[in-house]
Design a protein around this motif. Sequence first.
Motif, PDB file in Angstrom:
ATOM      1  N   GLU A 112      -4.798   4.484  -7.067  1.00  0.00           N
ATOM      2  CA  GLU A 112      -3.560   4.557  -6.305  1.00  0.00           C
ATOM      3  C   GLU A 112      -2.452   5.157  -7.147  1.00  0.00           C
ATOM      4  O   GLU A 112      -2.389   4.979  -8.354  1.00  0.00           O
ATOM      5  N   ASP A 113      -1.567   5.852  -6.484  1.00  0.00           N
ATOM      6  CA  ASP A 113      -0.439   6.496  -7.136  1.00  0.00           C
ATOM      7  C   ASP A 113       0.770   6.286  -6.234  1.00  0.00           C
ATOM      8  O   ASP A 113       0.908   6.963  -5.213  1.00  0.00           O
ATOM      9  N   PRO A 114       1.661   5.343  -6.567  1.00  0.00           N
ATOM     10  CA  PRO A 114       2.812   5.072  -5.696  1.00  0.00           C
ATOM     11  C   PRO A 114       3.671   6.299  -5.433  1.00  0.00           C
ATOM     12  O   PRO A 114       4.209   6.453  -4.340  1.00  0.00           O
ATOM     13  N   PHE A 115       3.814   7.179  -6.430  1.00  0.00           N
ATOM     14  CA  PHE A 115       4.602   8.392  -6.215  1.00  0.00           C
ATOM     15  C   PHE A 115       3.939   9.279  -5.167  1.00  0.00           C
ATOM     16  O   PHE A 115       4.614   9.856  -4.302  1.00  0.00           O
ATOM     17  N   LEU A 116       2.618   9.369  -5.222  1.00  0.00           N
ATOM     18  CA  LEU A 116       1.896  10.158  -4.226  1.00  0.00           C
ATOM     19  C   LEU A 116       2.070   9.547  -2.841  1.00  0.00           C
ATOM     20  O   LEU A 116       2.226  10.274  -1.840  1.00  0.00           O
ATOM     21  N   ASP A 117       2.062   8.226  -2.748  1.00  0.00           N
ATOM     22  CA  ASP A 117       2.288   7.569  -1.454  1.00  0.00           C
ATOM     23  C   ASP A 117       3.669   7.914  -0.902  1.00  0.00           C
ATOM     24  O   ASP A 117       3.838   8.109   0.306  1.00  0.00           O
ATOM     25  N   GLU A 118       4.676   8.006  -1.788  1.00  0.00           N
ATOM     26  CA  GLU A 118       6.010   8.394  -1.356  1.00  0.00           C
ATOM     27  C   GLU A 118       6.000   9.819  -0.798  1.00  0.00           C
ATOM     28  O   GLU A 118       6.651  10.112   0.213  1.00  0.00           O
ATOM     29  N   LEU A 119       5.273  10.710  -1.477  1.00  0.00           N
ATOM     30  CA  LEU A 119       5.195  12.095  -1.020  1.00  0.00           C
ATOM     31  C   LEU A 119       4.524  12.181   0.346  1.00  0.00           C
ATOM     32  O   LEU A 119       4.951  12.951   1.218  1.00  0.00           O
ATOM     33  N   VAL A 120       3.459  11.403   0.537  1.00  0.00           N
ATOM     34  CA  VAL A 120       2.764  11.391   1.830  1.00  0.00           C
ATOM     35  C   VAL A 120       3.723  10.953   2.931  1.00  0.00           C
ATOM     36  O   VAL A 120       3.777  11.554   4.015  1.00  0.00           O
TER      37      VAL A 120
END
Length: 607
Positions: free
Chosen positions: A276-284
């Motif tokens: 998991e990557d919280p920053f990637l979740d924000e981008l999504v």
Amino acid sequence: MARYSNCPQSYEVFSEFMDRCLLKDQSLIWSDNNAWTLENLRKIKTNFIDNSIDGGEFWSKLFKQFSELNDDCWRVLADAFFIYTLPSTYMKPEKKYEYISKVTEKRNLELPDFDNYRWDALNEGFSRTAVQYHQKYKQLWLLIRFAISVKEQQNRELFLNDHLAVRDKLFDLVKNTNSTDRSYGMLNAILHLGYPEKYERALNLGHKHKIVDYYSNKIDKDFNKEMNIDQKIKIIRETLEKDYQEKEFDFYFPQIKEQWLNNSGNGSNGNGETEEDPFLDELVKTLRNKKQIILYGPPGTGKTYYAQKLAKTIIAQDNFEKDYVQLDEKEKKTLNLELSDNRNINYLRFCTFHPAYGYEEFMEGYRPALSEDGQAVFELQDGIFKKICNDARDNPEQTYVLIIDEINRGDIPRIFGELITLLEADKRWSENNESEAITLTLPASQENFAVPKNVNIIATMNTADKSIALLDIALRRRFGFRELLPKPELLENQTIAEINLAELLNHLNNKITEKIDKNLQIGHSYFMKKEKAIKKEEQLISRMKDEILPLLQEYCFDDFNTLAEILGSNLVNLEQGRFNKEVFSFAGKEVILTSLKSMLNGENDNG
């Protein structure tokens, strides 16, 4: 505190659920209806839980089980699907809404349109839910049984205010199930959404055990025999937060998860569980909301890397309900950039803007071609964006992504033309809003054209390029913007020849910011290979000689006084206005290593 900053509205919706549905018997979506009564819930239990149907398709079985129940029972089911979808970052908002609307359409219940603010929480989530969670039945099974247990309490409010009593009841409801049962996903979701200060966002019970197993040897003195696993994790969190420098601590931050999950280093732990990557979740979340996003920052900060990772993530989640690493080879081919871009199963396309790139390549235009008899002619051809839009329109259930690298190097108003009007999310075409979509007539083909909702644009922009200041204002308003900055923490555990890479990156960037411009910093990827910090002296020397020193020379416009202020005098010959000749000689390795050590130790500091 375990509250996840990416999903504030999810917590608000669940708080409404506890207040309206569990305490007051009201519906979550239709607050004027007292649908969540004990009587209705018991009817649902009888038809849906006690009389399960083996085999067959989920929705057919579900509708058969509810066929004789009243409208309020169907409202409970729609509310339950709203709650069921809250944790997931894997399900796209349209899919979550589809689950709810399937229920309401079957009973002709009026439902707010998808664009209604009521559904903003569907664009959030806190967990990359696995295939188990997507099988739905056991999550709904536990949610209904939990609601019944709340209704049967003498004092519902007193019960819900006691998180330990709630936890005990939930575990009592699943006591006859295996610890890997799908119902544990909803159990942990209820605890986290209802009490985010007390319970982690881990839906996987196995993850909780791994966290305790990894950290228990460090803090087991603080545990006692009566503590449950969640109480132990809370103590672990409080202990780690004291030493963690970030504003927000999370067990799913990549560098933290890699420790307790014993990650293999390739994005998966070997059991199909993804990193998991919280920053990637924000981008999504931003991309799903805006439909287009620009990743900007200094060179080497991972803009193109994250653009491709974001594209693969959102396509895998939306089209396959998996993470990219979980796709099989056939599925991965639909994201293969080498496939011909006129194949509508190719969900990902890529282009790079440059000063000569035009509307003809992007949308449509007359371009040189050969006729059947071999004569040179000009024929009208579709550009890459028009092609992907046409394919997306033919496949409205699938998500398509176009990556535009170096977007600010092109003449954006000329390239986009009339698309500036069509790009906004609320002006796009879909099967459900065909009459509301904005359609324009293309000047060359005279075709009516609209941008489908299922097309996403991910662009990158290098802030070292001064043309960013000329970025079209209309484009700024239509795109989400996310800045990527150097991350020295990715290098902090790597030392080469007594040179800590994180300290080196910090020193260089502090000097660059002071002497030149913060937008010209050096990214962490200059000291990385395949997502890991470099480890060998030869790699460090090569990066310095071939990439970093020439880059700094360009930044300084051959001003070697400024270069000396950044690098120190050992690498720079001020009298001759160049780097010391030894730097690029056979002896350059020792010269560079010695100079870098001196620079970090504050020796020969000209600044």
